[in-house]
Design a protein around this motif. Structure first.
Motif, PDB file in Angstrom:
ATOM      1  N   LEU A 176       0.853  -1.223   0.038  1.00 47.59           N
ATOM      2  CA  LEU A 176       0.036  -0.195  -0.134  1.00 47.59           C
ATOM      3  C   LEU A 176       1.051   1.274   0.017  1.00 47.59           C
ATOM      4  O   LEU A 176       0.649   2.261  -0.551  1.00 47.59           O
ATOM      5  N   HIS A 177       1.925   1.342   0.403  1.00 47.16           N
ATOM      6  CA  HIS A 177       2.833   2.272   0.846  1.00 47.16           C
ATOM      7  C   HIS A 177       3.417   2.463  -0.721  1.00 47.16           C
ATOM      8  O   HIS A 177       3.762   3.727  -0.873  1.00 47.16           O
ATOM      9  N   LEU A 178       3.941   1.571  -1.328  1.00 42.42           N
ATOM     10  CA  LEU A 178       4.595   1.580  -2.351  1.00 42.42           C
ATOM     11  C   LEU A 178       3.687   2.017  -3.481  1.00 42.42           C
ATOM     12  O   LEU A 178       3.994   2.861  -4.343  1.00 42.42           O
ATOM     13  N   TYR A 179       2.391   1.669  -3.658  1.00 42.10           N
ATOM     14  CA  TYR A 179       1.401   2.083  -4.389  1.00 42.10           C
ATOM     15  C   TYR A 179       1.087   3.402  -4.276  1.00 42.10           C
ATOM     16  O   TYR A 179       1.127   4.214  -5.237  1.00 42.10           O
ATOM     17  N   ARG A 180       0.864   4.106  -3.077  1.00 47.64           N
ATOM     18  CA  ARG A 180       0.755   5.259  -2.824  1.00 47.64           C
ATOM     19  C   ARG A 180       1.681   6.193  -3.442  1.00 47.64           C
ATOM     20  O   ARG A 180       1.611   7.289  -4.140  1.00 47.64           O
ATOM     21  N   ARG A 181       3.003   5.788  -3.016  1.00 45.44           N
ATOM     22  CA  ARG A 181       4.171   6.574  -3.510  1.00 45.44           C
ATOM     23  C   ARG A 181       4.059   6.659  -5.202  1.00 45.44           C
ATOM     24  O   ARG A 181       4.497   7.710  -5.763  1.00 45.44           O
ATOM     25  N   ALA A 182       3.752   5.560  -5.558  1.00 44.21           N
ATOM     26  CA  ALA A 182       3.727   5.744  -7.265  1.00 44.21           C
ATOM     27  C   ALA A 182       2.865   6.787  -7.474  1.00 44.21           C
ATOM     28  O   ALA A 182       3.014   7.496  -8.517  1.00 44.21           O
ATOM     29  N   ILE A 183       1.663   6.770  -7.189  1.00 42.31           N
ATOM     30  CA  ILE A 183       0.487   7.571  -7.598  1.00 42.31           C
ATOM     31  C   ILE A 183       1.058   9.132  -7.200  1.00 42.31           C
ATOM     32  O   ILE A 183       0.598  10.121  -7.805  1.00 42.31           O
TER      33      ILE A 183
END
Length: 154
Positions: free
Chosen positions: A90-97
């Motif tokens: 989730l942290h990685l996904y939000r970082r990408a967005i």
């Protein structure tokens, strides 16, 4: 006594739904994490975030299908290390967005000053845009379990 109160944008920042598998994106959290000031309207922030979500979701479509086939209904349900009580995915996904949305916004809000200082700022912003896109790419590659290094033989 004046009756004026500075309240910023009239459009309330909110979360953007993101299908059943992917987490929703909180525009207020995006603004705070990426230090976006009030010159970026809520509407422009939302548009950039939605575009970033579409691009990331497209790149991760096969990943999502594979995880759903394994029986994981959401990204949060996919087994992963926990950081701050939440899946690192989730942290990685939000970082990408966040990084993709911010790169788009920085690109759109360039300073059009033609002086030497304006040119210097544009050069710095170009570097910043490249770094934001790199960080987004790294986050997506981490989700996919792919190395961040690309090697090409000459």
């Amino acid at each position: 006594m004046s009756g004026f109160i500075a309240t910023g944008s009239s459009a309330a920042e909110h979360t953007i739904e993101n299908g059943a598998f992917w987490p929703e994106i909180d525009c207020l959290a995006l603004r705070a994490a990426m230090r976006l000031d009030a010159s970026v309207t809520a509407e422009r922030l939302e548009a950039a975030a939605i575009n970033a979500m579409i691009e990331a979701n497209g790149e991760l479509a096969t990943y999502r299908q594979d995880r759903e086939a394994e029986g994981h209904a959401t990204l949060a349900a996919v087994p992963a290390e926990q950081i701050k009580g939440e899946s690192q995915l989730l942290h990685l996904y939000r970082r990408a967005i966040y990084c993709r949305a911010t790169a788009e916004l920085v690109e759109r809000y360039r300073n059009y000053d033609a002086t030497n200082s304006g040119e210097q700022k544009a050069t710095e912003e170009s570097t910043n845009i490249d770094e934001l896109r790199r960080d987004a790419r790294h986050a997506l590659r981490s989700i996919l379990g792919i190395s961040h290094t690309t090697v090409e033989l000459l």
